[in-house]
Design a protein around this motif. Sequence first.
Motif, PDB file in Angstrom:
ATOM      1  N   ARG A   1       0.832  -1.204   0.000  1.00  0.00           N
ATOM      2  CA  ARG A   1       0.000   0.000   0.000  1.00  0.00           C
ATOM      3  C   ARG A   1       0.867   1.256   0.000  1.00  0.00           C
ATOM      4  NH1 ARG A   1      -4.913   0.683   4.266  1.00  0.00           N
ATOM      5  NH2 ARG A   1      -3.214   0.559   5.759  1.00  0.00           N
ATOM      6  N   GLU A   2       1.917   1.258   0.812  1.00  0.00           N
ATOM      7  CA  GLU A   2       2.821   2.410   0.844  1.00  0.00           C
ATOM      8  C   GLU A   2       3.538   2.593  -0.489  1.00  0.00           C
ATOM      9  OE1 GLU A   2       5.447   1.662   4.091  1.00  0.00           O
ATOM     10  OE2 GLU A   2       3.847   1.684   5.599  1.00  0.00           O
ATOM     11  N   SER A   3       3.942   1.476  -1.094  1.00  0.00           N
ATOM     12  CA  SER A   3       4.702   1.570  -2.345  1.00  0.00           C
ATOM     13  C   SER A   3       3.889   2.174  -3.471  1.00  0.00           C
ATOM     14  CB  SER A   3       5.206   0.180  -2.761  1.00  0.00           C
ATOM     15  OG  SER A   3       4.160  -0.621  -3.284  1.00  0.00           O
ATOM     16  N   LEU A   4       2.564   2.005  -3.421  1.00  0.00           N
ATOM     17  CA  LEU A   4       1.717   2.542  -4.481  1.00  0.00           C
ATOM     18  C   LEU A   4       1.647   4.062  -4.460  1.00  0.00           C
ATOM     19  CD1 LEU A   4      -1.205  -0.057  -4.375  1.00  0.00           C
ATOM     20  CD2 LEU A   4       0.694   0.063  -6.004  1.00  0.00           C
ATOM     21  N   ASP A   5       2.104   4.664  -3.368  1.00  0.00           N
ATOM     22  CA  ASP A   5       2.160   6.119  -3.285  1.00  0.00           C
ATOM     23  C   ASP A   5       3.473   6.688  -3.815  1.00  0.00           C
ATOM     24  OD1 ASP A   5      -0.394   6.373  -2.151  1.00  0.00           O
ATOM     25  OD2 ASP A   5       0.388   6.005  -0.134  1.00  0.00           O
ATOM     26  N   ASP A   6       4.397   5.804  -4.164  1.00  0.00           N
ATOM     27  CA  ASP A   6       5.675   6.227  -4.731  1.00  0.00           C
ATOM     28  C   ASP A   6       5.492   6.450  -6.233  1.00  0.00           C
ATOM     29  OD1 ASP A   6       8.333   5.672  -6.153  1.00  0.00           O
ATOM     30  OD2 ASP A   6       8.996   5.759  -4.056  1.00  0.00           O
ATOM     31  N   ALA A   7       5.845   7.610  -6.714  1.00  0.00           N
ATOM     32  CA  ALA A   7       5.609   7.955  -8.123  1.00  0.00           C
ATOM     33  C   ALA A   7       6.327   7.015  -9.072  1.00  0.00           C
ATOM     34  CB  ALA A   7       6.032   9.395  -8.378  1.00  0.00           C
ATOM     35  N   ASP A   8       7.538   6.609  -8.691  1.00  0.00           N
ATOM     36  CA  ASP A   8       8.302   5.729  -9.579  1.00  0.00           C
ATOM     37  C   ASP A   8       7.704   4.324  -9.626  1.00  0.00           C
ATOM     38  OD1 ASP A   8      10.168   7.711 -10.275  1.00  0.00           O
ATOM     39  OD2 ASP A   8      11.304   7.348  -8.437  1.00  0.00           O
ATOM     40  N   VAL A   9       7.178   3.869  -8.501  1.00  0.00           N
ATOM     41  CA  VAL A   9       6.483   2.574  -8.489  1.00  0.00           C
ATOM     42  C   VAL A   9       5.227   2.659  -9.343  1.00  0.00           C
ATOM     43  CG1 VAL A   9       5.284   0.872  -7.051  1.00  0.00           C
ATOM     44  CG2 VAL A   9       7.410   1.911  -6.236  1.00  0.00           C
ATOM     45  N   SER A  10       4.513   3.760  -9.234  1.00  0.00           N
ATOM     46  CA  SER A  10       3.322   3.956 -10.055  1.00  0.00           C
ATOM     47  C   SER A  10       3.657   3.902 -11.536  1.00  0.00           C
ATOM     48  CB  SER A  10       2.656   5.289  -9.715  1.00  0.00           C
ATOM     49  OG  SER A  10       2.172   5.284  -8.392  1.00  0.00           O
TER      50      SER A  10
ATOM     51  N   LEU B   1       6.213   2.377 -12.848  1.00  0.00           N
ATOM     52  CA  LEU B   1       6.575   0.992 -13.139  1.00  0.00           C
ATOM     53  C   LEU B   1       5.334   0.147 -13.395  1.00  0.00           C
ATOM     54  CD1 LEU B   1       8.538  -1.475 -13.150  1.00  0.00           C
ATOM     55  CD2 LEU B   1       8.243  -1.555 -10.668  1.00  0.00           C
ATOM     56  N   LEU B   2       4.347   0.261 -12.518  1.00  0.00           N
ATOM     57  CA  LEU B   2       3.126  -0.537 -12.668  1.00  0.00           C
ATOM     58  C   LEU B   2       2.359  -0.152 -13.918  1.00  0.00           C
ATOM     59  CD1 LEU B   2       1.834  -0.726  -8.988  1.00  0.00           C
ATOM     60  CD2 LEU B   2       3.002  -2.501 -10.307  1.00  0.00           C
ATOM     61  N   GLU B   3       2.378   1.130 -14.228  1.00  0.00           N
ATOM     62  CA  GLU B   3       1.697   1.576 -15.451  1.00  0.00           C
ATOM     63  C   GLU B   3       2.369   0.969 -16.659  1.00  0.00           C
ATOM     64  OE1 GLU B   3       0.334   5.711 -17.684  1.00  0.00           O
ATOM     65  OE2 GLU B   3       1.244   5.760 -15.682  1.00  0.00           O
ATOM     66  N   ALA B   4       3.693   0.878 -16.649  1.00  0.00           N
ATOM     67  CA  ALA B   4       4.414   0.306 -17.769  1.00  0.00           C
ATOM     68  C   ALA B   4       4.157  -1.198 -17.877  1.00  0.00           C
ATOM     69  CB  ALA B   4       5.919   0.558 -17.610  1.00  0.00           C
TER      70      ALA B   4
ATOM     71  N   ASN C   1       1.464  -2.921 -16.579  1.00  0.00           N
ATOM     72  CA  ASN C   1       0.051  -3.258 -16.775  1.00  0.00           C
ATOM     73  C   ASN C   1      -0.607  -2.527 -17.927  1.00  0.00           C
ATOM     74  OD1 ASN C   1       0.099  -4.951 -14.482  1.00  0.00           O
ATOM     75  ND2 ASN C   1      -0.284  -3.206 -13.115  1.00  0.00           N
ATOM     76  N   GLY C   2      -0.010  -1.437 -18.358  1.00  0.00           N
ATOM     77  CA  GLY C   2      -0.621  -0.653 -19.403  1.00  0.00           C
ATOM     78  C   GLY C   2      -1.801   0.166 -18.937  1.00  0.00           C
ATOM     79  N   THR C   3      -1.930   0.324 -17.619  1.00  0.00           N
ATOM     80  CA  THR C   3      -2.993   1.151 -17.051  1.00  0.00           C
ATOM     81  C   THR C   3      -2.402   2.051 -15.990  1.00  0.00           C
ATOM     82  OG1 THR C   3      -3.485  -0.541 -15.391  1.00  0.00           O
ATOM     83  CG2 THR C   3      -4.775  -0.608 -17.419  1.00  0.00           C
ATOM     84  N   PRO C   4      -3.015   3.201 -15.744  1.00  0.00           N
ATOM     85  CA  PRO C   4      -2.510   4.100 -14.706  1.00  0.00           C
ATOM     86  C   PRO C   4      -2.504   3.422 -13.353  1.00  0.00           C
ATOM     87  CG  PRO C   4      -4.129   5.194 -16.092  1.00  0.00           C
ATOM     88  CD  PRO C   4      -4.172   3.750 -16.463  1.00  0.00           C
ATOM     89  N   ALA C   5      -1.400   3.548 -12.610  1.00  0.00           N
ATOM     90  CA  ALA C   5      -1.288   2.908 -11.309  1.00  0.00           C
ATOM     91  C   ALA C   5      -2.306   3.443 -10.333  1.00  0.00           C
ATOM     92  CB  ALA C   5       0.130   3.112 -10.748  1.00  0.00           C
ATOM     93  N   ALA C   6      -2.723   4.684 -10.509  1.00  0.00           N
ATOM     94  CA  ALA C   6      -3.703   5.262  -9.595  1.00  0.00           C
ATOM     95  C   ALA C   6      -5.006   4.485  -9.602  1.00  0.00           C
ATOM     96  CB  ALA C   6      -3.977   6.720  -9.981  1.00  0.00           C
ATOM     97  N   ALA C   7      -5.252   3.784 -10.709  1.00  0.00           N
ATOM     98  CA  ALA C   7      -6.487   3.006 -10.804  1.00  0.00           C
ATOM     99  C   ALA C   7      -6.334   1.630 -10.180  1.00  0.00           C
ATOM    100  CB  ALA C   7      -6.899   2.861 -12.265  1.00  0.00           C
ATOM    101  N   SER C   8      -5.114   1.259  -9.773  1.00  0.00           N
ATOM    102  CA  SER C   8      -4.883  -0.085  -9.237  1.00  0.00           C
ATOM    103  C   SER C   8      -5.374  -0.217  -7.837  1.00  0.00           C
ATOM    104  CB  SER C   8      -3.396  -0.409  -9.285  1.00  0.00           C
ATOM    105  OG  SER C   8      -2.923  -0.397 -10.609  1.00  0.00           O
TER     106      SER C   8
END
Length: 227
Positions: free
Chosen positions: A204-213, A215-218, A220-227
């Motif tokens: 949960r904490e990592s999802l607030d990190d911009a670089d992790v977001s 990474l996940l967007e790259a 999954n192909g979707t914005p991490a904010a939606a995860s």
Amino acid sequence: MSKNVSVGAPVIPPDVVDAVEADVRRICARYAARLQFHGWHHVNFVRTKAARFAVLNGAEVSVVETAALVHDVNYLVRRNSAAAAGSSLRLAILKRAGVSAHVSAWIDRIVDEAEMATRGRNISLEAQALSDADTLFKALPVTPVVLAHRYLEENGIGLRELANKICGEQQSVHDEGFYFYNPEAATMYAHWAAANLQLWQCIRESLDDADVSSLLEAVNGTPAAAS
């Protein structure tokens, strides 16, 4: 109803428990694509462990086993739903197998009692046995590694929502000392539960990190904010 498993015949005869199992297995096989997390692999694990915990705590084993077999049918009724959503389907399965109406109602109450999101400290012995088994499945070290993505897909939610759900529902009961009801289960598995909760807090904490977001967007192909 007696809560002592050593006295008299089981409340639910073995052939009736077998009939419930056969029906649930057929349903799980038919809807396997929809039950990626809560399929037969989950049901069978919870049923096996719940029966063992029932023996340990003096609950009625046949009732606990049967409750475990039907505890997650709500996921066929509505995605990402509470146990109560499966009540009608649960009762229909039990009726087809020949479980009496009053025992079926008892089982339905047990399933509701055992639900992680709403369970209390002083639930029935049967609900304790079911809850401990279902909770153990959540706390298994392998669950976040090989099964969490199946939960996301089955329920149509994102990683942040799952992390919030796990931490929101499980941290308080862990902190209050009844994550597991059975002392032996707590002794054996409490360190798994603590590690699992710490992992999901970190996720949960990592999802607030911009670089992790990013990474996940790259990935999954979707914005991490939606995860």
